[in-house]
Design a protein around this motif. Sequence first.
Motif, mmCIF file in Angstrom:
data_model
loop_
_atom_site.group_PDB
_atom_site.id
_atom_site.type_symbol
_atom_site.label_atom_id
_atom_site.label_comp_id
_atom_site.label_asym_id
_atom_site.label_seq_id
_atom_site.Cartn_x
_atom_site.Cartn_y
_atom_site.Cartn_z
ATOM 1 N N ARG A 121 0.834 -1.218 0.000
ATOM 2 C CA ARG A 121 0.000 0.000 0.000
ATOM 3 C C ARG A 121 0.858 1.253 0.000
ATOM 4 N N CYS A 122 1.897 1.285 0.810
ATOM 5 C CA CYS A 122 2.780 2.458 0.848
ATOM 6 C C CYS A 122 3.532 2.625 -0.464
ATOM 7 N N ARG A 123 3.930 1.489 -1.064
ATOM 8 C CA ARG A 123 4.601 1.598 -2.354
ATOM 9 C C ARG A 123 3.652 2.138 -3.413
ATOM 10 N N ARG A 124 2.401 1.659 -3.391
ATOM 11 C CA ARG A 124 1.437 2.123 -4.395
ATOM 12 C C ARG A 124 1.096 3.605 -4.228
ATOM 13 N N LEU A 125 0.931 4.052 -2.996
ATOM 14 C CA LEU A 125 0.555 5.444 -2.728
ATOM 15 C C LEU A 125 1.758 6.351 -2.512
ATOM 16 N N LYS A 126 2.984 5.753 -2.627
ATOM 17 C CA LYS A 126 4.221 6.521 -2.460
ATOM 18 C C LYS A 126 4.264 7.195 -1.090
ATOM 19 N N LEU A 127 3.973 6.394 -0.051
ATOM 20 C CA LEU A 127 4.000 6.870 1.322
ATOM 21 C C LEU A 127 5.283 6.425 2.004
ATOM 22 N N ASP A 128 5.602 7.090 3.089
ATOM 23 C CA ASP A 128 6.790 6.746 3.853
ATOM 24 C C ASP A 128 6.437 5.591 4.789
ATOM 25 N N CYS A 129 6.863 4.407 4.432
ATOM 26 C CA CYS A 129 6.518 3.210 5.193
ATOM 27 C C CYS A 129 7.538 3.010 6.310
ATOM 28 N N LYS A 130 7.060 3.043 7.549
ATOM 29 C CA LYS A 130 7.947 2.836 8.691
ATOM 30 C C LYS A 130 7.133 2.319 9.865
ATOM 31 N N ILE A 131 7.864 1.720 10.805
ATOM 32 C CA ILE A 131 7.235 1.159 11.997
ATOM 33 C C ILE A 131 7.873 1.807 13.211
ATOM 34 N N GLU A 132 7.052 2.417 14.052
ATOM 35 C CA GLU A 132 7.537 3.064 15.263
ATOM 36 C C GLU A 132 6.792 2.472 16.452
ATOM 37 N N SER A 133 7.547 2.143 17.481
ATOM 38 C CA SER A 133 6.940 1.497 18.647
ATOM 39 C C SER A 133 6.028 2.430 19.423
ATOM 40 N N ASN A 134 6.290 3.740 19.345
ATOM 41 C CA ASN A 134 5.475 4.701 20.097
ATOM 42 C C ASN A 134 4.417 5.393 19.243
ATOM 43 N N PHE A 135 4.098 4.805 18.082
ATOM 44 C CA PHE A 135 3.112 5.435 17.196
ATOM 45 C C PHE A 135 1.705 5.305 17.778
ATOM 46 N N LYS A 136 0.946 6.394 17.696
ATOM 47 C CA LYS A 136 -0.450 6.401 18.125
ATOM 48 C C LYS A 136 -1.309 6.993 17.016
ATOM 49 N N ARG A 137 -2.482 6.415 16.832
ATOM 50 C CA ARG A 137 -3.396 6.922 15.821
ATOM 51 C C ARG A 137 -3.913 8.300 16.211
ATOM 52 N N VAL A 138 -4.129 9.144 15.176
ATOM 53 C CA VAL A 138 -4.640 10.506 15.387
ATOM 54 C C VAL A 138 -6.019 10.594 14.746
ATOM 55 N N GLY A 139 -7.023 11.033 15.512
ATOM 56 C CA GLY A 139 -8.369 11.175 14.970
ATOM 57 C C GLY A 139 -8.474 12.342 13.997
ATOM 58 N N LYS A 140 -9.071 12.107 12.827
ATOM 59 C CA LYS A 140 -9.169 13.160 11.815
ATOM 60 C C LYS A 140 -10.060 14.301 12.274
ATOM 61 N N ARG A 141 -11.107 13.965 12.981
ATOM 62 C CA ARG A 141 -12.025 15.018 13.398
ATOM 63 C C ARG A 141 -11.354 16.014 14.325
ATOM 64 N N SER A 142 -10.620 15.507 15.304
ATOM 65 C CA SER A 142 -9.929 16.414 16.217
ATOM 66 C C SER A 142 -8.859 17.221 15.497
ATOM 67 N N LYS A 143 -8.189 16.583 14.525
ATOM 68 C CA LYS A 143 -7.164 17.298 13.767
ATOM 69 C C LYS A 143 -7.765 18.420 12.942
ATOM 70 N N HIS A 144 -8.886 18.130 12.270
ATOM 71 C CA HIS A 144 -9.549 19.165 11.470
ATOM 72 C C HIS A 144 -10.093 20.278 12.350
ATOM 73 N N ALA A 145 -10.614 19.913 13.517
ATOM 74 C CA ALA A 145 -11.132 20.939 14.423
ATOM 75 C C ALA A 145 -10.027 21.885 14.873
ATOM 76 N N GLU A 146 -8.850 21.317 15.162
ATOM 77 C CA GLU A 146 -7.727 22.165 15.554
ATOM 78 C C GLU A 146 -7.303 23.085 14.417
ATOM 79 N N MET A 147 -7.282 22.565 13.194
ATOM 80 C CA MET A 147 -6.911 23.391 12.044
ATOM 81 C C MET A 147 -7.924 24.511 11.822
ATOM 82 N N GLU A 148 -9.218 24.215 11.961
ATOM 83 C CA GLU A 148 -10.237 25.248 11.794
ATOM 84 C C GLU A 148 -10.107 26.327 12.855
#
Length: 747
Positions: free
Chosen positions: A88-115
Amino acid sequence: MDGPSIMTAPGAVSMSPTSPMSSRQGGGAKRKRSTGVGGLESSPGSFVDDEHGDDKKRQPGVKRACNECRQQKLRCDVIQDPFQSCSRCRRLKLDCKIESNFKRVGKRSKHAEMEKEIERLRRNVAKAKQQGFALDAAGDDDDTLVSPATQNTPYAHTRNPSLMGSDEAVSSLLHLKRGGAYNAPQYAYELDGIRLTEEDTAHLFNEFFAFYHPFLPFLNSQQPPDQYYQQHALLFWTIVAVAARRYSPPNAPDLLNHLSAPLTRYLWTTIGEVPSSYFVVKAMCLLCAWPLPTSTTASDPTHILTGVMMKTATGIGLHRPNHIQDFSRVSVELNKEQLSDRVTTWAVCNIVAQNVGTGYGQPASSLYDWTLALRAGDDNVLKLSPELEARLQIERFCDKVSKEMYSNASDPRGVAGDEHRAMLMRIYRRDYAELQALILSQRLGTVVNLHLKAAALHMRLAGFFDSSTTPGYMDDLMGLWRTATAFLDEVLESSQAKSPGAKQGGNLLQYATNYIQQMLVAAGFTVLKLIRSFFAKTVDFQRGRNLFHATVAAIRRTSVVHNDLQWRLAELMVQMWNGARLEHSNPTLHPQDDSPVHVDDSLQLKVRCRHSMSLVFDSVWRWREEYQAQGRGTLESIKQTNLESANESSESSTHLDSTLMPAQALTSGMLHANGNNTNNNNNNNNNNNGGLTPNATALSATSSAPNSMLGGLSYGETNYDFFDPQNWMLDGLLDFNYSYVPPMEGT
């Protein structure tokens, strides 16, 4: 081993999600979801295989999904050892990496902060502008706020006002290299090369709200221009175009001329976008009330645009403001201010649609539904202002007249029969008297009174459809005469009055809507037709003649661009007057003549499919037919008219037959209104030919014309374009000259 496996950690066996299950030992291993470091749940694509069964201690969980797939909660086929990016990362040309401290970020909260951040920055910019700071457009990458102390200096373009000496010289050279100039205006708005500064924009918006807005008061005059631009650029540029009809800012001379083509392209491009915007409907309301100047009715898209306006309004649910969510994919909650604004806009849509239908002699696209019904005890949010409520009642009356008088299903032309029309006229006269008493008691101002008298003229113009044998025929003609003269008196009086929103200068007539201008033309043709018939014996001919002169001057005063449709109609009316001197050739107008009035059918119309405006189209057709029948010039010879002669004819046509007209009939205001000709002192009284063909001998004042230039002729076998007879008659007489704009008054 049943299938390939990839070792990712000691004691753990992994396999691709697409490969078959393998490495089963000790009776087979179970697939289990693992728990990551810190107690975080692994992604759906992460799992471990217990090689030694449930009796062995479970090994620590191993993250098998990359950060991008974990964020999207997708299965991941990343290979950790040796590391290979997932498909998937190769197809979308994304930076594929694995981090032990990675946490998912909710899009709604991110968009609210940007607004929130965007809103905070907008408030800061608005506060800076209020303090006098301005945007420096000379920056390469971003806009810079310039201090009010430096923005008007020769070096206001510099990014750092403190630059001095050689640094200032280098900065100046770089600015000039980019195409800049000292003291160059800072343009804030642009449309296809048409650029406006904030100062010019402020003047244009002040012009609009002072002179034009009183005719359709449905916008917020306290709202800054930038907010209108943010709502929709089409609404912003439409307000600019309306204001530019009589005013051109110093930095944008001849603005209306240059803006017409780009605005037209932008309009039809915007209309093609689906779904549309609520603010686009507001822009179309303004463009239907004050169309861009045109020289013929064939090139006027107003009637089409009105239909688009109404369909767009109903498509977005403007007619059901309390249930707007029924027309949206998401839930919409309107506050009281938004709800009131939508009700007001819907009312204005119907007012404009009815005006266009009446003025163009076409069926109106109006829709008077529950939202616009006048009911006692309704919420104040659903109520209109007294002015708009009165205008809506007037247009309802006009709609009733049009549908009953000119929508007869049993007649091929849609006109009601004589008996039915006479009965309807009695009913409508009573209804109008009640409406007039109600509205006049509220004292709502000149604009409402103008439309009230225009509605009476719309009703009374049905008198031209009667035959001479209709009971009460002369009474109907007398009622039409009084209504037309009352409307003209109101218009001419308002032409000397100041616009309600103006603090100084500017008469009301110059800024009137296209509908008022059309009714002015209809009233002028009414006076002309009546005083050139047997009916002239029953009225004051001198008053009619003077009123006609003043009407021609008023029509010319409403012209926005030289040789536009209003200008050409005024010149046409001049030729119709000068083509046959009725007072010389008709002995029944002599003061000593006391013979009875001989009533005939000369006032009946041939064109009967254009509702109350049939008179205007019929008069134009008859004028053309008579000039061809009498051999006074063909269309080809008229096309050879010298364009420059139009300016010379304007003043002479203003006074028309000055040898017969008393001096007090024309006021200095009428002559001054003809701003195009203030420098042309043409006092040659030998040229009485009128407007379009002053050099044509065929239009001499002494030509032998029949008594009534508007009656007595039948149509030949010529193929007529009934949709646009004005275009067929007027088109080609004079080229439409956008390069010349007459000087505007009050600017």
